[in-house]
Design a protein around this motif. Structure first.
Motif, PDB file in Angstrom:
ATOM      1  N   PRO A  14       0.828  -1.209   0.000  1.00 29.05           N
ATOM      2  CA  PRO A  14       0.000   0.000   0.000  1.00 29.05           C
ATOM      3  C   PRO A  14       0.859   1.255   0.000  1.00 29.05           C
ATOM      4  CG  PRO A  14       0.001  -0.992   2.177  1.00 29.05           C
ATOM      5  CD  PRO A  14       0.765  -1.927   1.279  1.00 29.05           C
ATOM      6  N   GLU A  15       0.313   2.294  -0.622  1.00 25.81           N
ATOM      7  CA  GLU A  15       0.985   3.592  -0.634  1.00 25.81           C
ATOM      8  C   GLU A  15       0.488   4.427   0.538  1.00 25.81           C
ATOM      9  OE1 GLU A  15       1.555   5.687  -4.369  1.00 25.81           O
ATOM     10  OE2 GLU A  15       0.759   3.907  -5.382  1.00 25.81           O
ATOM     11  N   LEU A  16       1.410   5.118   1.156  1.00 26.76           N
ATOM     12  CA  LEU A  16       1.131   5.971   2.300  1.00 26.76           C
ATOM     13  C   LEU A  16       0.961   7.413   1.864  1.00 26.76           C
ATOM     14  CD1 LEU A  16       1.354   6.363   5.562  1.00 26.76           C
ATOM     15  CD2 LEU A  16       3.635   7.185   4.974  1.00 26.76           C
TER      16      LEU A  16
ATOM     17  N   SER B  89       3.635  -6.541   4.229  1.00 23.97           N
ATOM     18  CA  SER B  89       5.062  -6.736   4.467  1.00 23.97           C
ATOM     19  C   SER B  89       5.860  -5.459   4.265  1.00 23.97           C
ATOM     20  CB  SER B  89       5.602  -7.844   3.565  1.00 23.97           C
ATOM     21  OG  SER B  89       5.431  -7.500   2.204  1.00 23.97           O
ATOM     22  N   ALA B  90       5.231  -4.438   3.660  1.00 23.90           N
ATOM     23  CA  ALA B  90       5.915  -3.168   3.429  1.00 23.90           C
ATOM     24  C   ALA B  90       4.870  -2.092   3.140  1.00 23.90           C
ATOM     25  CB  ALA B  90       6.876  -3.288   2.249  1.00 23.90           C
ATOM     26  N   ILE B  91       5.298  -0.831   3.213  1.00 25.20           N
ATOM     27  CA  ILE B  91       4.503   0.298   2.730  1.00 25.20           C
ATOM     28  C   ILE B  91       5.445   1.192   1.924  1.00 25.20           C
ATOM     29  CG2 ILE B  91       2.683   0.254   4.471  1.00 25.20           C
ATOM     30  CD1 ILE B  91       4.066   2.439   5.979  1.00 25.20           C
ATOM     31  N   SER B  92       4.863   1.948   1.016  1.00 30.53           N
ATOM     32  CA  SER B  92       5.677   2.807   0.165  1.00 30.53           C
ATOM     33  C   SER B  92       5.090   4.213   0.149  1.00 30.53           C
ATOM     34  CB  SER B  92       5.742   2.248  -1.252  1.00 30.53           C
ATOM     35  OG  SER B  92       4.461   2.263  -1.858  1.00 30.53           O
ATOM     36  N   LEU B  93       5.845   5.141  -0.404  1.00 34.19           N
ATOM     37  CA  LEU B  93       5.398   6.528  -0.506  1.00 34.19           C
ATOM     38  C   LEU B  93       6.214   7.232  -1.573  1.00 34.19           C
ATOM     39  CD1 LEU B  93       7.790   8.432   0.961  1.00 34.19           C
ATOM     40  CD2 LEU B  93       6.811   7.370   2.982  1.00 34.19           C
ATOM     41  N   SER B  94       5.770   8.428  -1.903  1.00 31.61           N
ATOM     42  CA  SER B  94       6.507   9.301  -2.798  1.00 31.61           C
ATOM     43  C   SER B  94       6.786  10.588  -2.044  1.00 31.61           C
ATOM     44  CB  SER B  94       5.678   9.600  -4.054  1.00 31.61           C
ATOM     45  OG  SER B  94       6.331  10.548  -4.871  1.00 31.61           O
ATOM     46  N   VAL B  95       8.008  11.085  -2.160  1.00 30.69           N
ATOM     47  CA  VAL B  95       8.381  12.328  -1.484  1.00 30.69           C
ATOM     48  C   VAL B  95       9.314  13.129  -2.380  1.00 30.69           C
ATOM     49  CG1 VAL B  95      10.345  11.303  -0.239  1.00 30.69           C
ATOM     50  CG2 VAL B  95       9.217  13.327   0.702  1.00 30.69           C
ATOM     51  N   ASP B  96       9.132  14.431  -2.369  1.00 34.13           N
ATOM     52  CA  ASP B  96      10.047  15.320  -3.062  1.00 34.13           C
ATOM     53  C   ASP B  96      11.247  15.513  -2.138  1.00 34.13           C
ATOM     54  OD1 ASP B  96      11.420  17.688  -3.987  1.00 34.13           O
ATOM     55  OD2 ASP B  96       9.617  18.190  -5.149  1.00 34.13           O
ATOM     56  N   PRO B  97      12.462  15.178  -2.563  1.00 39.95           N
ATOM     57  CA  PRO B  97      13.607  15.287  -1.659  1.00 39.95           C
ATOM     58  C   PRO B  97      13.896  16.720  -1.213  1.00 39.95           C
ATOM     59  CG  PRO B  97      14.331  14.806  -3.889  1.00 39.95           C
ATOM     60  CD  PRO B  97      12.831  14.685  -3.880  1.00 39.95           C
ATOM     61  N   ARG B  98      13.302  17.719  -1.877  1.00 40.80           N
ATOM     62  CA  ARG B  98      13.453  19.113  -1.427  1.00 40.80           C
ATOM     63  C   ARG B  98      12.606  19.374  -0.178  1.00 40.80           C
ATOM     64  NH1 ARG B  98      11.927  21.860  -7.014  1.00 40.80           N
ATOM     65  NH2 ARG B  98      10.406  20.178  -6.794  1.00 40.80           N
TER      66      ARG B  98
END
Length: 167
Positions: free
Chosen positions: A91-93, A124-133
């Motif tokens: 799942p995406e967070l 077993s895991a979760i994922s996400l997207s983040v802007d490194p800025r």
């Protein structure tokens, strides 16, 4: 500051939409998008038709029971992949905290509770997207054990956190 974290109820859905909007990172000096961005297919997929089997959220509320932040996970498939998609079983967070409550530990607590909750659900895991800025968010995710999987064309990072399953 006193706050608590409670399970999502359908009456919280408008707040979840507000948090989705606030979760969109806008670099300093760039124009903030209008609320219409929530109707774009790439964004609305995170909450549209909320309430399915694999939709889960937690809401942080202040001492007056007013919502101040949220964390949510949703299982998306390859055909409907989000920005933080890694596979059909992860799942995406998404998460955001009202600006007045940022930097007080609410996000850290919400994220920790959501990771435990996702693990209890058998993920077993979760994922996400983040802007490194977005340094504050990136630091929170890295300190919580998320690892960079890859960088997309726009510069955002997809990160993944493997859950322990040691209960």
């Amino acid at each position: 500051m006193n706050y608590s974290i409670k399970p999502f109820e359908m009456k919280d859905l408008p707040f979840l939409w507000e948090m989705l909007y606030q979760s969109i990172y806008v670099p300093e000096g760039q124009e903030v998008p209008s609320l219409a961005i929530l109707k774009e297919p790439a964004i609305e997929k995170y909450l549209n038709h909320w309430g399915k089997e694999h939709d889960h959220a937690l809401i942080a509320v202040n001492e007056n029971n007013h919502p101040i932040g949220a964390a949510w996970i949703r299982l998306l498939d390859q055909e409907n992949a989000g920005y933080g998609f890694v596979d059909n079983n992860t799942p995406e967070l998404g998460m955001a905290i009202e600006s007045a409550y940022r930097g007080l530990g609410v996000g850290k607590d919400l994220l920790s509770r959501m990771m435990d909750f996702a693990e209890d659900l058998g993920y077993s895991a979760i994922s996400l997207s983040v802007d490194p800025r977005n340094k504050n968010a990136l630091r929170l995710y890295e300190n919580s054990g998320f690892k960079k999987e890859y960088e997309d064309d726009g510069g955002s990072w997809t990160m993944k956190k493997d859950l322990q399953h040691q209960k």
